[in-house]
Every structure is written in structure tokens, then in C-alpha cells.
Write a protein that holds these residues in place. Structure first.
Motif, PDB file in Angstrom:
ATOM      1  N   ARG A   1      10.809   3.424   2.793  1.00 37.58           N
ATOM      2  CA  ARG A   1      10.916   1.980   3.002  1.00 37.58           C
ATOM      3  C   ARG A   1       9.543   1.401   3.363  1.00 37.58           C
ATOM      4  O   ARG A   1       9.205   0.290   2.943  1.00 37.58           O
ATOM      5  CB  ARG A   1      11.928   1.677   4.101  1.00 37.58           C
ATOM      6  N   LEU A   2       8.759   2.151   4.138  1.00 37.42           N
ATOM      7  CA  LEU A   2       7.420   1.698   4.500  1.00 37.42           C
ATOM      8  C   LEU A   2       6.572   1.479   3.246  1.00 37.42           C
ATOM      9  O   LEU A   2       5.815   0.501   3.157  1.00 37.42           O
ATOM     10  CB  LEU A   2       6.753   2.725   5.412  1.00 37.42           C
ATOM     11  N   ILE A   3       6.673   2.385   2.286  1.00 35.66           N
ATOM     12  CA  ILE A   3       5.923   2.244   1.038  1.00 35.66           C
ATOM     13  C   ILE A   3       6.295   0.940   0.344  1.00 35.66           C
ATOM     14  O   ILE A   3       5.438   0.203  -0.146  1.00 35.66           O
ATOM     15  CB  ILE A   3       6.179   3.451   0.117  1.00 35.66           C
ATOM     16  N   GLU A   4       7.596   0.636   0.318  1.00 29.63           N
ATOM     17  CA  GLU A   4       8.071  -0.572  -0.343  1.00 29.63           C
ATOM     18  C   GLU A   4       7.597  -1.842   0.356  1.00 29.63           C
ATOM     19  O   GLU A   4       7.498  -2.898  -0.273  1.00 29.63           O
ATOM     20  CB  GLU A   4       9.602  -0.556  -0.412  1.00 29.63           C
ATOM     21  N   SER A   5       7.307  -1.764   1.639  1.00 29.23           N
ATOM     22  CA  SER A   5       6.976  -2.963   2.408  1.00 29.23           C
ATOM     23  C   SER A   5       5.499  -3.072   2.780  1.00 29.23           C
ATOM     24  O   SER A   5       5.102  -4.032   3.442  1.00 29.23           O
ATOM     25  CB  SER A   5       7.817  -3.005   3.691  1.00 29.23           C
ATOM     26  N   THR A   6       4.683  -2.101   2.381  1.00 26.49           N
ATOM     27  CA  THR A   6       3.255  -2.113   2.689  1.00 26.49           C
ATOM     28  C   THR A   6       2.473  -2.356   1.403  1.00 26.49           C
ATOM     29  O   THR A   6       2.453  -1.488   0.529  1.00 26.49           O
ATOM     30  CB  THR A   6       2.816  -0.779   3.332  1.00 26.49           C
ATOM     31  N   PRO A   7       1.822  -3.517   1.261  1.00 23.70           N
ATOM     32  CA  PRO A   7       1.144  -3.839  -0.006  1.00 23.70           C
ATOM     33  C   PRO A   7       0.193  -2.763  -0.503  1.00 23.70           C
ATOM     34  O   PRO A   7       0.194  -2.437  -1.704  1.00 23.70           O
ATOM     35  CB  PRO A   7       0.400  -5.141   0.335  1.00 23.70           C
ATOM     36  N   ALA A   8      -0.607  -2.186   0.386  1.00 20.68           N
ATOM     37  CA  ALA A   8      -1.568  -1.164  -0.041  1.00 20.68           C
ATOM     38  C   ALA A   8      -0.860   0.060  -0.611  1.00 20.68           C
ATOM     39  O   ALA A   8      -1.281   0.626  -1.629  1.00 20.68           O
ATOM     40  CB  ALA A   8      -2.461  -0.758   1.129  1.00 20.68           C
ATOM     41  N   LEU A   9       0.235   0.478   0.033  1.00 20.47           N
ATOM     42  CA  LEU A   9       0.981   1.645  -0.448  1.00 20.47           C
ATOM     43  C   LEU A   9       1.792   1.313  -1.687  1.00 20.47           C
ATOM     44  O   LEU A   9       1.937   2.151  -2.585  1.00 20.47           O
ATOM     45  CB  LEU A   9       1.899   2.161   0.663  1.00 20.47           C
ATOM     46  N   LEU A  10       2.335   0.107  -1.750  1.00 26.11           N
ATOM     47  CA  LEU A  10       3.124  -0.282  -2.919  1.00 26.11           C
ATOM     48  C   LEU A  10       2.246  -0.301  -4.166  1.00 26.11           C
ATOM     49  O   LEU A  10       2.681   0.119  -5.245  1.00 26.11           O
ATOM     50  CB  LEU A  10       3.758  -1.654  -2.690  1.00 26.11           C
ATOM     51  N   ALA A  11       1.008  -0.764  -4.025  1.00 29.89           N
ATOM     52  CA  ALA A  11       0.093  -0.763  -5.164  1.00 29.89           C
ATOM     53  C   ALA A  11      -0.159   0.655  -5.664  1.00 29.89           C
ATOM     54  O   ALA A  11      -0.174   0.916  -6.872  1.00 29.89           O
ATOM     55  CB  ALA A  11      -1.219  -1.435  -4.769  1.00 29.89           C
ATOM     56  N   VAL A  12      -0.339   1.578  -4.732  1.00 31.40           N
ATOM     57  CA  VAL A  12      -0.531   2.986  -5.102  1.00 31.40           C
ATOM     58  C   VAL A  12       0.730   3.534  -5.759  1.00 31.40           C
ATOM     59  O   VAL A  12       0.673   4.251  -6.767  1.00 31.40           O
ATOM     60  CB  VAL A  12      -0.904   3.831  -3.869  1.00 31.40           C
ATOM     61  N   HIS A  13       1.874   3.185  -5.194  1.00 25.49           N
ATOM     62  CA  HIS A  13       3.159   3.651  -5.722  1.00 25.49           C
ATOM     63  C   HIS A  13       3.347   3.207  -7.176  1.00 25.49           C
ATOM     64  O   HIS A  13       3.752   4.005  -8.031  1.00 25.49           O
ATOM     65  CB  HIS A  13       4.281   3.104  -4.846  1.00 25.49           C
ATOM     66  N   LEU A  14       3.038   1.949  -7.458  1.00 24.01           N
ATOM     67  CA  LEU A  14       3.193   1.437  -8.819  1.00 24.01           C
ATOM     68  C   LEU A  14       2.214   2.120  -9.765  1.00 24.01           C
ATOM     69  O   LEU A  14       2.557   2.409 -10.919  1.00 24.01           O
ATOM     70  CB  LEU A  14       2.998  -0.074  -8.835  1.00 24.01           C
ATOM     71  N   ARG A  15       1.015   2.393  -9.287  1.00 25.82           N
ATOM     72  CA  ARG A  15       0.045   3.096 -10.120  1.00 25.82           C
ATOM     73  C   ARG A  15       0.509   4.519 -10.407  1.00 25.82           C
ATOM     74  O   ARG A  15       0.386   5.018 -11.529  1.00 25.82           O
ATOM     75  CB  ARG A  15      -1.313   3.101  -9.423  1.00 25.82           C
TER      76      ARG A  15
END
Length: 229
Positions: free
Chosen positions: A128-142
Motif C-alpha cells: 500500500r505504501l508503494i501505491e501511495s508514495t509518488p517516488a515508489l509508484l514511479a519506480v513500480h510503473l517502470r
């Protein structure tokens, strides 16, 4: 009479050493995730992680290149289980059916898969933290781009297709991956952070692929399309 005892076999010593390394890595991973979810990813330093485990920064960087790598370490493990489940699906299943079965089986077996590394509830909170943290979400999408390519190649191999000559595996995986991203976002916005909750949402969203792609969504009101006198 001399008591001659054989020296410990090299494989035994090596095995003990590897287990010690694994324990240290897992301790760093758990400490990092606990700090990430309690005070935020961007507010957590490597020093805080190492201080929690009572090791040096040098030890941390022996196992992880940076905070980003440790944030996604358990996600890597979950993805490896998904691939194993997908490879094990019956050959008679079509691509979307196989991917659906694989992801639901991954959720079903998640606690068992992670039990030796982190508590499953800690993983769900970090997800859930990944989904709500812009820096991590960008990495996740990449990261998703590379993951989709791996899945596409596996699906193509299952179907006996050339992934570079037939677009269908990538199209099917793109649809599946899109649904999974929607599921993660919706789950992340909800109150129930359990595995059961995201499994139910995953199943419900995947069941909508067919109707969403093939159905007519337009609802006409009574009398619509009839000219006025």
C-alpha cells in the motif's frame, strides 16, 4: 589412543555461513519495511535501518544497493511466485485464464511464501505504501514494463508463438496488467488492507475484462432517440 575427529565438512560451514547471511538480509528487510510504513519511505535513512539491526552501513550495502531495492525486495519474491504459478498452469488454459489463475493462486499462497522472510501483513502495508508514495509508484510503473515483457514471452512460449511476430501475447498481457494496476489503486484507497480484500478485488476486476472489452456500455434513457413531435 588419539581422538581424531574429522573437521567439519566444507559444505556444512558454507551452509551455516549462507544461513547467517540470509538472517542478516531478512532482518534488514524487515527493519526497513517497518520503518517505511511507520514513518514514510522518504523520511527513513539507511542509518536508521542499520541502527535497528545493529549492523554497519557497509553491511547494508552488501545486501542492497539502495533504499529503493530494499523497498521492492519482497515484491520481487511475490513476482517470482507468480511466474512459478503461471508456468504451472494447465496447458489447456488460454492466456487470460492462465494469468487469472496464477495471480489468484499467488494471493492464496502468499502467507506461506513469505513466512520465512516477512509477516504477510507487513508486506501488504508496504505494498500500500508503494501505491501511495509518488517516488515508489514511479519506480513500480517502470518495473511493470519489464514485468509485462517477461510475462508476454512466457505466454508466447506457452502458446507456441513468436512474441515479436504475433502481437496477441503483449496485447493480452497489457490488458491483464492494466487490470492489476487498477486493482492495486482501488485496494490502496480502501480501508481493508488484507490479502483477502485484494484477492476479492482482483477476481472481481479480472472478471470484467471480457464485458469491458466486448460490451456496449451506453445506457439509453426511455424515449432516447425518438424525435419530438
Amino acid at each position: 589412543m588419539t581422538d581424531e575427529r574429522p573437521a567439519p565438512a566444507a559444505p556444512v560451514v558454507a551452509g551455516l555461513r549462507e544461513r547467517k547471511k540470509r538472517r542478516t538480509r531478512d532482518a534488514l528487510l524487515r527493519a526497513a519495511l517497518l520503518l517505511f510504513v511507520s514513518q514514510g519511505y522518504e523520511h527513513t535513512t539507511v542509518d536508521e535501518i542499520t541502527d535497528t539491526v545493529h549492523v554497519s552501513q557497509r553491511t547494508f550495502f552488501r545486501y542492497f544497493a539502495n533504499k529503493e531495492e530494499v523497498a521492492f525486495a519482497v515484491q520481487d519474491l511475490v513476482e517470482s511466485h507468480f511466474f512459478a504459478e503461471l508456468q504451472a498452469r494447465p496447458a489447456a488454459e488460454g492466456p487470460l485464464e492462465a494469468m487469472r489463475g496464477a495471480v489468484l493462486a499467488t494471493w492464496d499462497h502468499l502467507e506461506q511464501a513469505l513466512s520465512d522472510v516477512v509477516p504477510v501483513d507487513l508486506y501488504m502495508r508496504s505494498y500500500r505504501l508503494i501505491e501511495s508514495t509518488p517516488a515508489l509508484l514511479a519506480v513500480h510503473l517502470r518495473r511493470c514494463t519489464g514485468l509485462e515483457e517477461r510475462i508476454s514471452r512466457l505466454i508466447a512460449a506457452r502458446e507456441g508463438l513468436d512474441v515479436d511476430g504475433d502481437p496477441r501475447p503483449r496485447v493480452a498481457v497489457a490488458a491483464f496488467s492494466g487490470v492489476m494496476r487498477v486493482t492495486g489503486r482501488l485496494w490502496g484507497q480502501g480501508e481493508d488492507t488484507s490479502v483477502a480484500a485484494i484477492r476479492r478485488m482482483t477476481e472481481a476486476c479480472l472478471d470484467q475484462i471480457g464485458p469491458a472489452l466486448a460490451g456496449n456500455w451506453r445506457r439509453t434513457s426511455a424515449g432516447a432517440g425518438v424525435a419530438n413531435d
